[in-house]
Design a protein around this motif. Sequence first.
Motif, mmCIF file in Angstrom:
data_model
loop_
_atom_site.group_PDB
_atom_site.id
_atom_site.type_symbol
_atom_site.label_atom_id
_atom_site.label_comp_id
_atom_site.label_asym_id
_atom_site.label_seq_id
_atom_site.Cartn_x
_atom_site.Cartn_y
_atom_site.Cartn_z
ATOM 1 N N SER A 148 0.848 -1.201 0.000
ATOM 2 C CA SER A 148 0.000 0.000 0.000
ATOM 3 C C SER A 148 0.873 1.238 0.000
ATOM 4 O O SER A 148 2.043 1.192 0.407
ATOM 5 C CB SER A 148 -0.907 0.007 1.230
ATOM 6 N N GLU A 149 0.301 2.333 -0.472
ATOM 7 C CA GLU A 149 0.980 3.620 -0.380
ATOM 8 C C GLU A 149 -0.074 4.706 -0.202
ATOM 9 O O GLU A 149 -1.191 4.573 -0.701
ATOM 10 C CB GLU A 149 1.835 3.894 -1.617
ATOM 11 N N LEU A 150 0.334 5.762 0.530
ATOM 12 C CA LEU A 150 -0.603 6.839 0.805
ATOM 13 C C LEU A 150 -0.740 7.756 -0.396
ATOM 14 O O LEU A 150 0.246 8.060 -1.069
ATOM 15 C CB LEU A 150 -0.136 7.664 2.013
ATOM 16 N N GLY A 151 -1.983 8.195 -0.642
ATOM 17 C CA GLY A 151 -2.226 9.132 -1.725
ATOM 18 C C GLY A 151 -2.465 10.531 -1.177
ATOM 19 O O GLY A 151 -2.083 10.842 -0.040
ATOM 20 N N GLU A 152 -3.124 11.342 -2.004
ATOM 21 C CA GLU A 152 -3.372 12.726 -1.605
ATOM 22 C C GLU A 152 -4.594 12.820 -0.708
ATOM 23 O O GLU A 152 -5.543 12.046 -0.865
ATOM 24 C CB GLU A 152 -3.635 13.582 -2.859
ATOM 25 N N ALA A 153 -4.584 13.788 0.205
ATOM 26 C CA ALA A 153 -5.769 14.058 1.028
ATOM 27 C C ALA A 153 -6.750 14.889 0.204
ATOM 28 O O ALA A 153 -6.335 15.676 -0.643
ATOM 29 C CB ALA A 153 -5.361 14.834 2.274
ATOM 30 N N THR A 154 -8.034 14.678 0.423
ATOM 31 C CA THR A 154 -9.046 15.454 -0.311
ATOM 32 C C THR A 154 -10.060 16.030 0.670
ATOM 33 O O THR A 154 -10.233 15.520 1.774
ATOM 34 C CB THR A 154 -9.787 14.582 -1.342
ATOM 35 N N ALA A 155 -10.736 17.095 0.202
ATOM 36 C CA ALA A 155 -11.685 17.793 1.075
ATOM 37 C C ALA A 155 -12.897 16.916 1.397
ATOM 38 O O ALA A 155 -13.384 16.936 2.525
ATOM 39 C CB ALA A 155 -12.140 19.083 0.406
ATOM 40 N N GLU A 156 -13.363 16.128 0.394
ATOM 41 C CA GLU A 156 -14.564 15.315 0.666
ATOM 42 C C GLU A 156 -14.290 14.194 1.662
ATOM 43 O O GLU A 156 -15.215 13.576 2.168
ATOM 44 C CB GLU A 156 -15.167 14.732 -0.627
ATOM 45 N N ARG A 157 -13.006 13.913 1.947
ATOM 46 C CA ARG A 157 -12.655 12.918 2.952
ATOM 47 C C ARG A 157 -12.302 13.591 4.280
ATOM 48 O O ARG A 157 -11.722 12.958 5.145
ATOM 49 C CB ARG A 157 -11.464 12.075 2.480
ATOM 50 N N GLY A 158 -12.635 14.854 4.425
ATOM 51 C CA GLY A 158 -12.312 15.587 5.646
ATOM 52 C C GLY A 158 -10.821 15.816 5.806
ATOM 53 O O GLY A 158 -10.310 15.851 6.925
ATOM 54 N N GLY A 159 -10.107 15.965 4.691
ATOM 55 C CA GLY A 159 -8.666 16.216 4.764
ATOM 56 C C GLY A 159 -7.844 14.972 5.054
ATOM 57 O O GLY A 159 -6.682 15.069 5.467
ATOM 58 N N ARG A 160 -8.419 13.803 4.840
ATOM 59 C CA ARG A 160 -7.707 12.549 5.120
ATOM 60 C C ARG A 160 -7.202 11.947 3.818
ATOM 61 O O ARG A 160 -7.882 12.012 2.797
ATOM 62 C CB ARG A 160 -8.631 11.554 5.825
ATOM 63 N N ALA A 161 -6.046 11.308 3.883
ATOM 64 C CA ALA A 161 -5.449 10.741 2.676
ATOM 65 C C ALA A 161 -6.070 9.379 2.362
ATOM 66 O O ALA A 161 -6.604 8.704 3.245
ATOM 67 C CB ALA A 161 -3.943 10.589 2.862
ATOM 68 N N LYS A 162 -5.953 9.002 1.074
ATOM 69 C CA LYS A 162 -6.382 7.655 0.671
ATOM 70 C C LYS A 162 -5.177 6.729 0.768
ATOM 71 O O LYS A 162 -4.033 7.170 0.653
ATOM 72 C CB LYS A 162 -6.829 7.674 -0.800
ATOM 73 N N ARG A 163 -5.466 5.442 0.977
ATOM 74 C CA ARG A 163 -4.385 4.454 0.944
ATOM 75 C C ARG A 163 -4.654 3.527 -0.232
ATOM 76 O O ARG A 163 -5.647 2.803 -0.236
ATOM 77 C CB ARG A 163 -4.336 3.664 2.258
ATOM 78 N N PHE A 164 -3.774 3.585 -1.248
ATOM 79 C CA PHE A 164 -3.946 2.779 -2.455
ATOM 80 C C PHE A 164 -3.240 1.442 -2.294
ATOM 81 O O PHE A 164 -2.150 1.366 -1.733
ATOM 82 C CB PHE A 164 -3.378 3.521 -3.673
ATOM 83 N N PHE A 165 -3.886 0.390 -2.800
ATOM 84 C CA PHE A 165 -3.357 -0.965 -2.679
ATOM 85 C C PHE A 165 -3.009 -1.530 -4.050
ATOM 86 O O PHE A 165 -3.694 -1.260 -5.030
ATOM 87 C CB PHE A 165 -4.384 -1.881 -1.987
ATOM 88 N N THR A 166 -1.931 -2.340 -4.061
ATOM 89 C CA THR A 166 -1.504 -3.022 -5.294
ATOM 90 C C THR A 166 -1.184 -4.471 -4.931
ATOM 91 O O THR A 166 -0.672 -4.738 -3.838
ATOM 92 C CB THR A 166 -0.224 -2.369 -5.856
ATOM 93 N N VAL A 167 -1.469 -5.372 -5.868
ATOM 94 C CA VAL A 167 -1.184 -6.793 -5.613
ATOM 95 C C VAL A 167 0.265 -7.083 -5.984
ATOM 96 O O VAL A 167 0.730 -6.708 -7.063
ATOM 97 C CB VAL A 167 -2.130 -7.686 -6.457
ATOM 98 N N ASN A 168 0.976 -7.749 -5.079
ATOM 99 C CA ASN A 168 2.362 -8.165 -5.339
ATOM 100 C C ASN A 168 2.383 -9.418 -6.210
ATOM 101 O O ASN A 168 1.368 -10.110 -6.313
ATOM 102 C CB ASN A 168 3.054 -8.476 -4.012
ATOM 103 N N PRO A 169 3.525 -9.739 -6.803
ATOM 104 C CA PRO A 169 3.615 -10.983 -7.577
ATOM 105 C C PRO A 169 3.251 -12.215 -6.750
ATOM 106 O O PRO A 169 2.589 -13.128 -7.253
ATOM 107 C CB PRO A 169 5.084 -11.034 -7.995
ATOM 108 N N SER A 170 3.656 -12.225 -5.473
ATOM 109 C CA SER A 170 3.306 -13.387 -4.637
ATOM 110 C C SER A 170 1.791 -13.452 -4.421
ATOM 111 O O SER A 170 1.215 -14.546 -4.338
ATOM 112 C CB SER A 170 4.013 -13.322 -3.286
ATOM 113 N N GLY A 171 1.144 -12.309 -4.380
ATOM 114 C CA GLY A 171 -0.307 -12.274 -4.243
ATOM 115 C C GLY A 171 -0.997 -12.805 -5.485
ATOM 116 O O GLY A 171 -1.969 -13.557 -5.404
ATOM 117 N N ARG A 172 -0.489 -12.399 -6.644
ATOM 118 C CA ARG A 172 -1.049 -12.887 -7.920
ATOM 119 C C ARG A 172 -0.917 -14.406 -8.005
ATOM 120 O O ARG A 172 -1.827 -15.109 -8.422
ATOM 121 C CB ARG A 172 -0.318 -12.283 -9.107
ATOM 122 N N GLU A 173 0.247 -14.892 -7.596
ATOM 123 C CA GLU A 173 0.500 -16.337 -7.661
ATOM 124 C C GLU A 173 -0.427 -17.078 -6.703
ATOM 125 O O GLU A 173 -1.011 -18.110 -7.059
ATOM 126 C CB GLU A 173 1.973 -16.598 -7.306
#
Lengths: 225, 110
Positions: free
Chosen positions: B62-87
């Motif tokens: 995971s990695e943190l994204g930008e904070a937005t006003a509609e989230r009350g100034g809180r950042a999003k956490r974006f997720f990506t699947v690793n190769p071990s996850g795909r397997e």
Amino acid sequence: MKLRLKILKIAISVIRLRRLRLMVILRALDPVVNLVCWVSKIRTHRKFEILISDFDNCLERSTSIQNQLRTIGSLNQEQKQNLLAAAAAMLKESEYLQGRCSTFAGPRPLGANTLTYVLGHLKYSSTNLGRKNESLERIILNAESDTFFRDVLLWLIVPSAQSEELIGDLTEEYHLRISTEGEADARAWHREQVIKSVGDYLWKHLEHLAALKFLIDCIRWGFRS
Amino acid sequence: MDKRDHLGEFEQLVLLGILRLGNDAYGMTIRREIETRTRRTTSIGALYLTLERMEEKGLIRSELGEATAERGGRAKRFFTVNPSGREALKQSLHRLRRMAEGHFPVPEVI
């Protein structure tokens, strides 16, 4: 408003209790920390195996992309752009894997491992405490919002590593649902989500407590025998 | 394959949701994707507990994204699947297909 201020005072007391917990960790017994270091070595070996597997996968795919890059001249514009995007993503992934390598280090004296673990845990706890305080400040700034009480409840129950993102997701979807379904339905949805989420996290806490009690019972039984 | 890489049903759904969403995979979108496609009501708490568990196993990152006003100034956490996850997901779906063979028509997905 008076009730909201009372709740905020309770939340501030919770922060103080967490600081006290942090001080208790400073006085942790060495044998307990050594045991944890021993267990963490087993987990480290497993994580190392996963990292090796991820590196092998990354190497295979980067070899394929390199072969395609050699013939990039024969591709059309769209294919070139896709290939360059794939190469950039591969570069990012390899940087991430290299970052993960830094979690593994060579053999160190037992005392150094203990100190590293304790310092790492303190750093993690203080970072989380900082995040928890920032999260509380954001809730205080929005004290007039419809979801104030439920946000405070989530802030109390959900661990600090996830509470910011979780509350943010609920807030974002709540505003989205107000525009599509109306305020009453959005509020009912938000209430249902908070109740279910609190239930999930409380159950997880209970599982941890049950596991801890089982461990203590085993140790007591071992001593009695 | 290690026993710890066996995926539960919800873990499979979460991994597939992250793969479907690509760069836009964060808590809210993953939850909505699972709910829309499977018609299964999912709480955001259960989702985050599963995401945390899979991140500890090394299946996703995971990695943190930008904070937005509609989230009350809180950042999003974006997720990506690793190769071990795909397997792990691939193996899990293959096992399911092998068990269902002869009883239900399960198409080849990977």
